[in-house]
Design an enzyme around this catalytic site. Structure first.
Site, mmCIF file in Angstrom:
data_model
loop_
_atom_site.group_PDB
_atom_site.id
_atom_site.type_symbol
_atom_site.label_atom_id
_atom_site.label_comp_id
_atom_site.label_asym_id
_atom_site.label_seq_id
_atom_site.Cartn_x
_atom_site.Cartn_y
_atom_site.Cartn_z
ATOM 1 N N HIS A 166 0.865 -1.174 0.000
ATOM 2 C CA HIS A 166 0.000 0.000 0.000
ATOM 3 C C HIS A 166 0.906 1.229 0.000
ATOM 4 O O HIS A 166 1.589 1.494 0.988
ATOM 5 C CB HIS A 166 -0.915 -0.018 1.227
ATOM 6 C CG HIS A 166 -1.928 -1.117 1.163
ATOM 7 N ND1 HIS A 166 -2.355 -1.826 2.256
ATOM 8 C CD2 HIS A 166 -2.597 -1.623 0.096
ATOM 9 C CE1 HIS A 166 -3.250 -2.719 1.862
ATOM 10 N NE2 HIS A 166 -3.407 -2.625 0.560
ATOM 11 N N GLU A 169 1.343 3.953 2.829
ATOM 12 C CA GLU A 169 1.772 3.547 4.170
ATOM 13 C C GLU A 169 3.290 3.657 4.271
ATOM 14 O O GLU A 169 4.018 2.674 4.385
ATOM 15 C CB GLU A 169 1.244 2.143 4.455
ATOM 16 C CG GLU A 169 -0.289 2.139 4.479
ATOM 17 C CD GLU A 169 -0.935 0.759 4.407
ATOM 18 O OE1 GLU A 169 -2.166 0.694 4.275
ATOM 19 O OE2 GLU A 169 -0.221 -0.256 4.455
ATOM 20 N N HIS A 259 2.906 -2.863 7.082
ATOM 21 C CA HIS A 259 1.822 -1.931 6.707
ATOM 22 C C HIS A 259 1.637 -0.821 7.735
ATOM 23 O O HIS A 259 2.221 -0.840 8.816
ATOM 24 C CB HIS A 259 0.498 -2.699 6.607
ATOM 25 C CG HIS A 259 0.401 -3.562 5.394
ATOM 26 N ND1 HIS A 259 -0.401 -3.264 4.338
ATOM 27 C CD2 HIS A 259 1.033 -4.718 5.070
ATOM 28 C CE1 HIS A 259 -0.284 -4.197 3.407
ATOM 29 N NE2 HIS A 259 0.584 -5.097 3.823
ATOM 30 N N GLU A 335 1.092 -4.148 11.413
ATOM 31 C CA GLU A 335 0.448 -2.839 11.267
ATOM 32 C C GLU A 335 1.040 -1.834 12.249
ATOM 33 O O GLU A 335 1.097 -2.086 13.449
ATOM 34 C CB GLU A 335 -1.062 -2.952 11.527
ATOM 35 C CG GLU A 335 -1.803 -3.885 10.579
ATOM 36 C CD GLU A 335 -2.079 -3.266 9.206
ATOM 37 O OE1 GLU A 335 -1.721 -2.092 8.977
ATOM 38 O OE2 GLU A 335 -2.664 -3.993 8.359
HETATM 39 ZN ZN ZN Z 1 -1.811 -1.703 4.227
#
Ligand code: ZN
Length: 374
Positions: A166, A169, A259, A335
């Site tokens: 992504h 990010e 992420h 994350e």
């Molecule tokens: Zn992500």
């Protein structure tokens, strides 16, 4: 007064810049998808003026929750990124700031550009036991860089670390920079021991096209790469297609996909408990890895995160779950917050590049703690 975003990762639309106390802007969606959240622009001619910047389409963002208790990042030199007072009323994101200097950058999070990435991988290859290759090319023809740490050998564990599926990010790039700094430190006993026993494959920046374009979530073809792992396409999602081809060649014993999370103000791992073959071995590996990491750094925790999938209900188009199922190995999405770690808040900087780097460095110890189990 002037607003611009014509640079690597830039993203903003100008609606009105007539008054410093009502600078009206909008976030541009991804070039071929409707996702929007990442912004990055420069404001000039404003030293000493109390500026009020209103992003009027923030309510259409990928994660509205992401704007709650969120403070935007600002920088005069693009080295130090500090937080500025920001509010959200359900539709409009309002940034209030009186800049000390004439020109200031604002961003959703401290950016990490393609040039910074090239500096990172080329500096890394100068270390012994580190080779720079590429697995293939992105939609728009950029090389997808792969760093191989350690001499490949049959009996060694194969560990993969991926970043920036992504593109918005950017903390994932800072994390991987911290991880590489530690892994390439020849005086670090943890890194030396890992390199003895494992080969580490690192792709720091998967979605380069999306990143340069200032996209939040998708590649140049509008594909969310982290929903492409079941059946990636050479045309639509070559970034995943070539990475998976390479993984099939090397095998995978551990995979970590890095992420950022818009809403939840904590660092956490997303569980693979819902994959069809979630064996006792994988369950205990996942538990050991996350508990060990929690004991290594207070920035990692296991209390808050996504709700776990029910047995057999995991979405196998997601990288971590797909790789766990395909290779019968521990494979986790990691994350980091865009906002802050609420267990250890920092009002001035929030979650930052430096903290992402520290967390990335701490990953080495977490890996070593389970290396004989994977
Ligand atoms: Zn992500």
């Amino acid at each position: 007064m002037k607003v611009s975003s014509n640079f690597d990762g830039g993203n903003i639309r100008i609606i009105s810049t007539k008054h410093v106390d009502n600078i009206e802007l909008q976030i541009r969606p991804d070039n071929r998808a409707d996702f929007l959240q990442w912004f990055y622009f420069r404001l000039q001619g404003v030293a000493g003026y109390p500026c009020r910047i209103r992003i009027t389409n923030a309510g259409n963002a990928f994660s509205k929750e992401g704007w709650e208790n969120y403070n935007a990042c600002a920088s005069y030199d693009r080295m130090t990124w500090f937080r500025v007072p920001t509010t959200f009323d359900g539709q409009v994101l309002t940034i209030d700031h009186t800049p000390e200097y004439n020109a200031v950058f604002y961003a959703y999070f401290a950016p990490y550009t393609y040039d910074q990435h090239l500096d990172l991988v080329h500096a890394a290859q100068r270390f012994p036991q580190c080779i720079l290759e590429s697995v293939g090319q992105t939609v728009e023809g950029k090389d997808i860089d792969l760093l191989i740490l350690g001499e490949p050998a049959e009996n060694k564990k194969k560990i993969w670390v991926l970043g920036r599926q992504h593109p918005g990010e950017s903390m994932a790039s800072w994390f991987i920079q911290g991880f590489l700094d530690r892994m390439l430190d020849e005086d670090d006993p943890v890194s030396r021991r890992i390199i003895e026993r494992a080969v580490i494959y690192v792709i720091p920046y998967l979605n380069i096209d999306g990143g340069i374009r200032g996209n939040m979530r998708t590649n140049a073809n509008g594909m969310d790469l982290n929903r492409e792992w079941e059946n990636p396409s050479k045309e639509k999602s070559p970034e995943v297609y070539y990475t998976l081809q390479y993984m099939l060649k090397t095998g995978v014993d551990l995979n970590l996909d890095i992420h950022g999370e818009e809403g939840i103000p904590y660092v956490f791992a997303s569980s693979i408990q819902g994959i069809p073959d979630f064996t006792k071995r994988l369950a205990s590996l996942q538990e050991h890895f996350t508990m060990n990491w929690e004991s290594i750094t207070p920035d990692f925790q296991t209390e808050y995160g996504y709700p776990g999938d029910r047995p057999g209900k995991a979405n196998l188009s997601i990288c971590s779950k797909n790789i766990a199922q395909r290779f019968n190995c521990l494979s986790l999405t990691i994350e980091m917050p865009f906002k802050d770690n609420d267990n250890l808040p920092d009002p001035q900087y929030g979650w930052s590049p430096e903290r992402s780097e520290h967390l990335g460095a701490s990953l080495a110890s977490a890996i070593l703690s389970i290396i004989d189990e994977i």
